[in-house]
Design a protein around this motif. Structure first.
Motif, PDB file in Angstrom:
ATOM      1  N   GLN A  61       0.795  -1.206  -0.013  1.00 61.45           N
ATOM      2  CA  GLN A  61       0.223   0.068   0.053  1.00 61.45           C
ATOM      3  C   GLN A  61       0.871   1.180   0.042  1.00 61.45           C
ATOM      4  OE1 GLN A  61      -3.241   0.158  -0.307  1.00 61.45           O
ATOM      5  NE2 GLN A  61      -4.384  -1.682   0.401  1.00 61.45           N
ATOM      6  N   THR A  62       1.883   1.173   0.736  1.00 58.80           N
ATOM      7  CA  THR A  62       3.028   2.307   0.635  1.00 58.80           C
ATOM      8  C   THR A  62       3.447   2.696  -0.461  1.00 58.80           C
ATOM      9  OG1 THR A  62       3.401   1.832   3.385  1.00 58.80           O
ATOM     10  CG2 THR A  62       4.810   3.447   1.944  1.00 58.80           C
ATOM     11  N   MET A  63       3.937   1.517  -1.170  1.00 58.54           N
ATOM     12  CA  MET A  63       4.507   1.671  -2.560  1.00 58.54           C
ATOM     13  C   MET A  63       3.604   2.139  -3.410  1.00 58.54           C
ATOM     14  SD  MET A  63       7.824   1.264  -2.307  1.00 58.54           S
ATOM     15  CE  MET A  63       7.670   2.142  -0.895  1.00 58.54           C
ATOM     16  N   SER A  64       2.268   2.046  -3.390  1.00 54.69           N
ATOM     17  CA  SER A  64       1.421   2.320  -4.347  1.00 54.69           C
ATOM     18  C   SER A  64       1.145   3.974  -4.515  1.00 54.69           C
ATOM     19  CB  SER A  64      -0.021   1.555  -4.021  1.00 54.69           C
ATOM     20  OG  SER A  64      -0.751   2.403  -3.072  1.00 54.69           O
ATOM     21  N   ARG A  65       1.540   4.593  -3.566  1.00 56.34           N
ATOM     22  CA  ARG A  65       1.436   6.092  -3.462  1.00 56.34           C
ATOM     23  C   ARG A  65       3.059   6.549  -3.389  1.00 56.34           C
ATOM     24  NH1 ARG A  65       2.282   7.144   1.880  1.00 56.34           N
ATOM     25  NH2 ARG A  65       1.614   5.642   3.468  1.00 56.34           N
ATOM     26  N   PHE A  66       3.729   5.765  -3.442  1.00 60.77           N
ATOM     27  CA  PHE A  66       5.321   6.574  -3.343  1.00 60.77           C
ATOM     28  C   PHE A  66       5.935   6.962  -4.533  1.00 60.77           C
ATOM     29  CE2 PHE A  66       9.672   6.449  -2.092  1.00 60.77           C
ATOM     30  CZ  PHE A  66       9.871   7.087  -0.702  1.00 60.77           C
ATOM     31  N   PRO A  67       6.561   8.282  -4.471  1.00 55.09           N
ATOM     32  CA  PRO A  67       7.026   8.634  -5.791  1.00 55.09           C
ATOM     33  C   PRO A  67       8.377   8.035  -6.059  1.00 55.09           C
ATOM     34  CG  PRO A  67       7.653  10.375  -3.805  1.00 55.09           C
ATOM     35  CD  PRO A  67       6.613   8.991  -3.170  1.00 55.09           C
ATOM     36  N   THR A  68       8.285   7.354  -7.296  1.00 57.76           N
ATOM     37  CA  THR A  68       9.381   6.188  -7.700  1.00 57.76           C
ATOM     38  C   THR A  68       9.908   6.578  -8.939  1.00 57.76           C
ATOM     39  OG1 THR A  68       7.899   4.807  -8.719  1.00 57.76           O
ATOM     40  CG2 THR A  68       8.027   4.360  -6.435  1.00 57.76           C
ATOM     41  N   GLU A  69       9.694   7.775  -9.481  1.00 61.01           N
ATOM     42  CA  GLU A  69      10.105   8.011 -10.882  1.00 61.01           C
ATOM     43  C   GLU A  69      11.824   8.230 -10.728  1.00 61.01           C
ATOM     44  OE1 GLU A  69       9.445  11.275 -14.573  1.00 61.01           O
ATOM     45  OE2 GLU A  69       8.167  11.340 -12.711  1.00 61.01           O
ATOM     46  N   GLY A  70      12.251   7.555 -11.646  1.00 62.62           N
ATOM     47  CA  GLY A  70      13.736   7.858 -11.744  1.00 62.62           C
ATOM     48  C   GLY A  70      14.694   6.978 -10.754  1.00 62.62           C
ATOM     49  N   LEU A  71      13.831   6.262  -9.854  1.00 63.52           N
ATOM     50  CA  LEU A  71      14.528   5.456  -8.853  1.00 63.52           C
ATOM     51  C   LEU A  71      14.992   4.020  -9.167  1.00 63.52           C
ATOM     52  CD1 LEU A  71      12.688   6.848  -5.716  1.00 63.52           C
ATOM     53  CD2 LEU A  71      14.824   7.858  -6.584  1.00 63.52           C
ATOM     54  N   ARG A  72      16.137   3.291  -8.984  1.00 60.76           N
ATOM     55  CA  ARG A  72      16.174   2.183  -8.887  1.00 60.76           C
ATOM     56  C   ARG A  72      16.194   1.444  -7.760  1.00 60.76           C
ATOM     57  NH1 ARG A  72      21.156  -1.720  -9.539  1.00 60.76           N
ATOM     58  NH2 ARG A  72      20.122  -3.515 -10.751  1.00 60.76           N
ATOM     59  N   ILE A  73      15.131   0.465  -7.545  1.00 63.45           N
ATOM     60  CA  ILE A  73      14.433  -0.120  -6.401  1.00 63.45           C
ATOM     61  C   ILE A  73      14.968  -1.518  -6.091  1.00 63.45           C
ATOM     62  CG2 ILE A  73      12.360   0.015  -5.021  1.00 63.45           C
ATOM     63  CD1 ILE A  73      11.318   2.013  -6.951  1.00 63.45           C
ATOM     64  N   LEU A  74      14.897  -1.626  -5.057  1.00 63.56           N
ATOM     65  CA  LEU A  74      15.389  -3.105  -4.638  1.00 63.56           C
ATOM     66  C   LEU A  74      14.170  -3.761  -3.545  1.00 63.56           C
ATOM     67  CD1 LEU A  74      17.096  -5.757  -4.540  1.00 63.56           C
ATOM     68  CD2 LEU A  74      18.505  -4.799  -3.002  1.00 63.56           C
ATOM     69  N   GLU A  75      13.767  -4.676  -3.543  1.00 69.60           N
ATOM     70  CA  GLU A  75      12.881  -5.206  -2.584  1.00 69.60           C
ATOM     71  C   GLU A  75      13.611  -6.221  -1.954  1.00 69.60           C
ATOM     72  OE1 GLU A  75       8.669  -6.970  -0.963  1.00 69.60           O
ATOM     73  OE2 GLU A  75       9.047  -6.771  -3.134  1.00 69.60           O
ATOM     74  N   LEU A  76      13.937  -6.349  -0.555  1.00 69.73           N
ATOM     75  CA  LEU A  76      14.366  -7.371   0.133  1.00 69.73           C
ATOM     76  C   LEU A  76      13.447  -8.409   0.807  1.00 69.73           C
ATOM     77  CD1 LEU A  76      17.281  -5.412   1.873  1.00 69.73           C
ATOM     78  CD2 LEU A  76      17.398  -6.877  -0.215  1.00 69.73           C
ATOM     79  N   GLY A  77      13.836  -9.724   0.745  1.00 70.37           N
ATOM     80  CA  GLY A  77      12.584 -10.666   1.198  1.00 70.37           C
ATOM     81  C   GLY A  77      11.394 -10.579   0.515  1.00 70.37           C
ATOM     82  N   CYS A  78      11.130 -10.555  -0.581  1.00 69.51           N
ATOM     83  CA  CYS A  78      10.024 -10.236  -1.254  1.00 69.51           C
ATOM     84  C   CYS A  78       8.915 -11.369  -1.156  1.00 69.51           C
ATOM     85  CB  CYS A  78      10.155 -10.172  -2.882  1.00 69.51           C
ATOM     86  SG  CYS A  78      10.693 -11.478  -3.602  1.00 69.51           S
ATOM     87  N   GLY A  79       9.419 -12.653  -0.813  1.00 75.25           N
ATOM     88  CA  GLY A  79       8.179 -13.585  -0.552  1.00 75.25           C
ATOM     89  C   GLY A  79       7.573 -13.713  -1.685  1.00 75.25           C
ATOM     90  N   LEU A  80       6.106 -13.396  -1.719  1.00 69.61           N
ATOM     91  CA  LEU A  80       5.195 -13.653  -2.990  1.00 69.61           C
ATOM     92  C   LEU A  80       5.256 -12.536  -4.009  1.00 69.61           C
ATOM     93  CD1 LEU A  80       2.213 -14.680  -0.731  1.00 69.61           C
ATOM     94  CD2 LEU A  80       3.503 -16.187  -2.083  1.00 69.61           C
ATOM     95  N   GLY A  81       5.843 -11.462  -3.382  1.00 67.26           N
ATOM     96  CA  GLY A  81       6.170 -10.350  -4.343  1.00 67.26           C
ATOM     97  C   GLY A  81       5.265  -9.392  -4.696  1.00 67.26           C
ATOM     98  N   LEU A  82       4.364  -9.063  -3.524  1.00 67.67           N
ATOM     99  CA  LEU A  82       3.190  -8.079  -3.680  1.00 67.67           C
ATOM    100  C   LEU A  82       3.706  -6.755  -4.119  1.00 67.67           C
ATOM    101  CD1 LEU A  82       0.260  -7.546  -3.885  1.00 67.67           C
ATOM    102  CD2 LEU A  82       0.415  -7.277  -1.229  1.00 67.67           C
TER     103      LEU A  82
END
Length: 218
Positions: A61-82
């Motif tokens: 939910q936090t990521m759905s409204r987070f400004p991510t333009e131009g960012l390279r993003i890594l998710e740690l411990g993604c599990g199911l990957g939601l």
């Protein structure tokens, strides 16, 4: 997936619906190929990656409204990957990672379920460095601090794979290791910011954890 019983669910994240394949319950364990033994994962904890946890939904939910333009993003411990699915649909530059031998398989299945392109994935042991993985502007994760040695391992891994100016968001349900993690992050130049607001609106099951936020400036 031979040896496992699975289930399907649909969640509303932001303004979108996401379909998720997960393990039916916490009793699912099959290790015909010896993957659990080689990864050092016990039968008691083997199925935990395959559940949807409240902290994982809070992160998504936090990521759905987070400004991510131009960012390279890594998710740690993604599990199911939601959260990675949410970011992929938003067009973000997302790489997912986990150390569970089945996480990549579930991530691919869930991307297909949501008609998304396969998400870049890396098997990661936090004690190691992965030169091919590179550096990231934003590193995210949920419920990562559940063992005593995790604060140091996680902070060290983040330091090795974050750019000189970077941000870290960790959703922590309160397992008692966040203070140690904050001290470890400070030793790597990360200042703790005010906790982000929880965007999971579920009065029937309120989330009582925190969204830890850290920033490192040049």
């Amino acid at each position: 997936m031979p040896g496992y019983r699975i289930k399907y669910s649909t969640l509303s994240i932001g303004a979108e619906d996401f379909h998720l394949c997960s393990l039916r319950d916490k009793q699912q364990f099959a290790d015909h190929d010896g993957l659990a033994e080689r990864a050092g994962i016990s039968s008691a904890t083997w199925s935990l990656f395959g559940q949807l946890w409240p902290s994982g939904e809070v992160l998504a939910q936090t990521m759905s409204r987070f400004p991510t333009e131009g960012l390279r993003i890594l998710e740690l411990g993604c599990g199911l990957g939601l959260s990675s699915l949410v970011l992929q649909r938003l067009g973000a530059d997302i790489t997912a990672s986990d150390h569970h031998p089945l996480a990549g398989e579930f991530l691919l299945r869930n991307a297909t379920l949501n008609e998304l392109q396969p998400i870049d994935y890396q098997d990661c042991d936090w004690a190691e460095a992965y030169l091919e993985l590179g550096l990231f502007d934003l590193i995210i994760g949920s419920d990562l601090l559940y063992e005593r040695d995790h604060p140091g391992l996680l902070a060290g891994f983040i330091d090795r794979h974050s750019k000189p100016v970077a941000e870290v968001l960790i959703v922590d349900p309160g397992r008692g290791n966040s203070a140690r993690f904050s001290r470890e992050m400070l030793s790597h130049g990360y200042q703790q910011q005010a906790d982000l607001l929880n965007d999971l609106d579920d009065p029937q099951a309120p989330f009582r954890g925190r969204i830890l936020s850290y920033q490192r400036a040049a």
